[in-house]
Structure formats: structure tokens, C-alpha cells
Design an enzyme around this catalytic site. Structure first.
Site, PDB file in Angstrom:
ATOM      1  N   GLU A   4     -28.422  51.336  47.755  1.00 36.29           N
ATOM      2  CA  GLU A   4     -27.152  50.818  47.244  1.00 36.29           C
ATOM      3  C   GLU A   4     -26.015  51.761  47.645  1.00 36.29           C
ATOM      4  O   GLU A   4     -25.025  51.343  48.244  1.00 36.29           O
ATOM      5  CB  GLU A   4     -27.225  50.700  45.722  1.00 36.29           C
ATOM      6  CG  GLU A   4     -25.921  50.237  45.081  1.00 36.29           C
ATOM      7  CD  GLU A   4     -25.949  50.322  43.565  1.00 36.29           C
ATOM      8  OE1 GLU A   4     -25.061  49.710  42.936  1.00 36.29           O
ATOM      9  OE2 GLU A   4     -26.833  50.995  43.000  1.00 36.29           O
ATOM     10  N   HIS A   5     -26.148  53.033  47.296  1.00 33.52           N
ATOM     11  CA  HIS A   5     -25.166  54.061  47.660  1.00 33.52           C
ATOM     12  C   HIS A   5     -25.840  55.063  48.594  1.00 33.52           C
ATOM     13  O   HIS A   5     -26.901  55.586  48.260  1.00 33.52           O
ATOM     14  CB  HIS A   5     -24.669  54.826  46.431  1.00 33.52           C
ATOM     15  CG  HIS A   5     -24.113  53.965  45.350  1.00 33.52           C
ATOM     16  ND1 HIS A   5     -24.833  53.622  44.220  1.00 33.52           N
ATOM     17  CD2 HIS A   5     -22.897  53.382  45.213  1.00 33.52           C
ATOM     18  CE1 HIS A   5     -24.086  52.865  43.431  1.00 33.52           C
ATOM     19  NE2 HIS A   5     -22.911  52.696  44.007  1.00 33.52           N
TER      20      HIS A   5
END
EC number: 1.1.1.23
Length: 433
Positions: free
Chosen positions: A330-331
Site C-alpha cells: 500500500e505504502h
């Protein structure tokens, strides 16, 4: 003492162990599914009456009439005035940056005309009405309001309806102030699966929307998945994730705190550190042990790191990229010398934070990019929330008299090949001779 699993890409069972660390069961249990199904049916059949019952039962909100569930716009403005000047200015700066960034995403209609006069193209239009779910009560997520509402506004959505639970009447001024800044049109004090149902089906008081966006608990996520198809949804988000790739030259305390920033969300959040420098992994572990006791959510962080946190030793950056693209985080933080060169080789990630000075938290709040990102490896096929999620496209086709002759013959042949005579004759009726 911080407990984290440590893996080395050189070990024979590395990929199997990594898959086990990434595994997350995102399916709601049968009890949740049954409860949500009952709520959806009740709201669909009884509208406001059922909505009031569930709001009183789950939120302890004593309201006699459904129209009282709507928060007037004057209350939003009052909330904006009530928060501190520092908070108000921070919200405004974030809103301006988010709006500027998302204006670059706006898609426009296009068309082209062929030599015989036939026109082909695509017409882009915004959705009419969108519903935004915002967690409420003691939790304050004004950033979620901005991140979900502003792209919709940039897209040109005509009406934005926000739902936010207010347990025992407890309203959060930061959330309501953010709604005022973002230009939310209407706000209702409802939450949970019943709020999702009201948005999806409509009630006497809550208008039906075309799409529902925004985060929520397992009941909200399950409700969104069940109404999908009747309305659009953004995504079913899993626990928050961060993967940091560091070459060993960044301050270990910076990296430790970056890992904590996602681990503090909840015990299911995942923080992974990837490095070709084994000594650096040790230094970060030591930094985490020093810093963890200073944090308010240290117990949540410790449990998250114990259950899903992972330190990974690789031999070089090429191996690191292989791991990154497998995880599809996601990040993703690239805390290395030349992050832009490395970013160009990343195929799968929700958001890429480049360089030693780019904390992931900046993206969560005010960089301008969206913090609604694909989780649980879905970045392999999904993208961040954006303006395009609030626009839809229609194909444009206009045949000239000459074009209808050429294309009509082609369509006739293909239609008859499929045994669809009416299709063929529809095209043939326009042929000359």
C-alpha cells in the site's frame, strides 16, 4: 524489547515464509454477514423507521423523527469556527493541496472524425450523487473527509452525502469542519451497515446515491460488498501497510518511526523493512526498542509488529525490487540515494514515497496525493482513489451516410456469422443498392 520476524532472501523457504507473513483473512465471519444481511433487508423494506431503530440501538442516539438525523450546514460552519486556528489552517492547506493534485487527474471528453465523416469518441461525465462514509465518535478522521470528498468535487459530482455516526450525540468538530471545507452538501448522523444501506437503497430522508466511498469497520465493509452492483463502491480496504526499503544510510530512528506510523493503526496493520544491510536492520530494531515506550499506542504497535511486522535482508537492490513487486505494498518508502531511478522499476505499489526526507505520514495528510490506497496486495491491479473514480465514460458513435455503407457491410457479415439475423438486417436496411 520489540519482537519482529526476521527473514533472509538467501534462506531456502524465504518466499513461502513471506507469503505466510503477508496472509490476511479479510472475510467477515458468518455472524457479521448474517447481521448485515438482516440490516440491509430492514432498511430496504422499512426505510427511515428501521434506520431510526438501528441508530437508537447501536449509537444510543435518541431521535424521534428521521429528519432530525440530518446535521444542518450551519452546524458544519460552527464546527469550523470552534476548532483551533492552527487546526483550521492545517485543514485548509491540506484541502488546497489535495484539490490541486487531483485537478491533474480530471479526464475530458474526446472525439475524432474519420475521412468519410464518421465520428467516434468518448464522453466523460461525473456521477450524480456520491455517499461518503466517515467513522465517528471518539475517532477523528478529518483527513478521510478531505481525501474522499475533494476528488468527487473536482470531478464535478452534483451532490455529496456524508454519513457519520455520533454515538450518544457525540460529534467531532474536526470531522464536521473538514466537511465544511470540502463542500459536502448534506450530512446525516448515521453509521454502520445501516448507513451503507440507507445510501444504497435510499430512505424517506436519506437520498439514494450512485457510489459509496470511505473507510469503516467489518460491518461497514461487509455492507459495502453486499450492495456493490446496485451502487458502486471504492474498494474493500484491508489493514494498513508500509514497506520501507532503506540502503542503510538513513537515521535508524526515522525508519523506526515510519514503521510505527502504520503499526499504530491496529494489530492487523503490517510494517516491513527491507535492506541489504543486516547491521542496519539491527540498528533499527534497537531504535524501535528505545522509541516504543514514548508512544501512546505502544501496545497496539507492539502487537502489530509481533503478529505481522517483518525485517527482510536482501543482497542488493535488484533483489529488493523483486520482493517489493511481489508484495505490492500500500505504502512504499524508498529511502535510498537515487529513489526516482528505483521508483521507475516498481511495478506494483499504492503510493511511492521517494527519498530520505519523505515520511509516509506526509502522504496521509497533506502532500496532495490520495491516502485511499489498495491494500492486501491489490496494488497489482488497483489504483489510489482519484477523480476518475467519480467520473464515468460513454462511447460516442455517429456514422456518416458513407460510413454506414462501409461499416454496415462489415457488421452484417459478422452478425450473420454469429447467427444474429436481426442485427445483420438492422445494418443492411441502411445499405444502398
Amino acid at each position: 524489547m520489540v519482537e519482529m520476524t526476521r527473514l533472509d532472501i538467501a534462506q531456502g523457504d524465504f518466499w513461502l515464509c513471506l507469503e505466510q507473513r503477508l496472509a490476511w483473512e479479510g472475510v467477515a465471519d458468518e455472524t457479521v454477514v448474517a447481521t448485515v444481511r438482516e440490516i440491509l433487508k430492514a432498511i430496504r423494506c422499512r426505510g427511515d423507521e428501521a434506520l431510526l431503530e438501528y441508530t437508537q440501538r447501536f449509537d444510543g442516539l435518541e431521535i424521534a423523527r428521521a429528519p432530525e438525523l440530518e446535521i444542518p450546514t450551519s452546524r458544519l460552519q460552527a464546527a469550523l469556527t470552534a476548532i483551533s486556528r492552527e487546526q483550521r489552517e492545517a485543514l485548509q492547506v491540506a484541502a488546497e493541496r489535495i484539490t490541486t493534485y487531483h485537478r491533474h487527474q480530471k479526464q475530458e471528453s474526446w472525439s475524432y472524425t474519420e475521412p468519410d465523416g464518421t465520428l467516434l469518441g468518448q464522453q466523460v461525465r461525473p456521477l450524480d450523487r456520491v455517499g461518503l462514509y466517515v467513522p465517528g465518535g471518539k475517532a477523528a478522521y478529518p483527513s478521510s473527509v478531505l481525501m474522499n470528498a475533494l476528488p468527487a468535487k473536482v470531478a464535478g459530482v452534483s451532490e455529496l452525502i456524508m454519513v457519520v455516526p455520533t454515538p450518544k450525540g457525540e460529534m467531532n468538530d474536526l470531522v464536521l469542519g473538514a466537511a465544511a471545507i470540502a463542500g459536502v452538501d448534506r450530512v446525516f448522523t448515521v453509521g454502520g451497515a445501516q448507513a451503507v444501506a440507507a445510501l444504497a437503497f435510499g430512505t424517506e430522508s436519506v437520498p439514494r446515491v450512485d457510489k459509496i466511498v470511505g473507510p469503516g469497520n467489518m460491518y461497514v465493509a461487509t455492507a459495502k460488498s453486499m450492495v456493490f452492483g446496485q451502487v458502486g463502491i471504492d474498494m474493500i480496504a484491508g489493514p494498513s501497510e508500509i514497506l520501507v526499503l532503506c540502503d542503510g544510510k538513513t537515521d535508524p530512528e526515522w525508519i523506526a518511526m515510519d514503521l510505527f506510523s502504520q503499526a499504530e493503526h491496529d494489530e492487523a496493520a503490517q510494517a516491513i523493512l527491507l535492506s541489504p544491510d543486516g547491521v542496519f536492520l539491527d540498528k533499527v530494531t534497537e531504535a524501535m526498542a528505545r522509541l516504543l515506550p514514548t508512544l501512546e499506542r505502544q501496545e497496539v504497535i507492539a502487537n502489530s509488529l509481533r503478529s505481522r511486522g517483518t525485517l527482510i535482508k536482501v543482497e542488493n537492490l535488484d533483489q529488493a525490487l523483486e520482493v517489493i513487486n511481489f508484495i505490492a505494498p500500500e505504502h512504499l518508502e524508498l529511502s535510498v540515494e537515487d529513489p526516482q531511478a528505483l521508483a521507475s522499476r516498481v511495478r506494483h505499489a499504492g503510493a511511492i514515497f521517494m527519498g530520505r526526507y519523505t515520511a509516509e505520514a506526509i502522504g496521509d495528510y497533506c502532500a496532495g496525493s490520495n491516502h485511499v490506497l489498495p491494500t492486501s496486495r491489490t496494488a497489482r491491479f488497483s489504483s489510489p482513489l482519484g477523480v476518475y473514480d467519480f467520473q464515468k465514460r460513454s462511447s460516442l458513435i455517429q456514422c456518416s451516410p458513407q460510413g454506414s455503407q462501409t461499416l454496415g457491410r462489415v457488421a452484417s457479415v459478422l452478425a450473420r456469422g454469429e447467427g444474429l439475423t436481426a442485427h445483420a438486417r438492422s445494418a443492411e436496411y441502411r445499405l444502398k443498392g
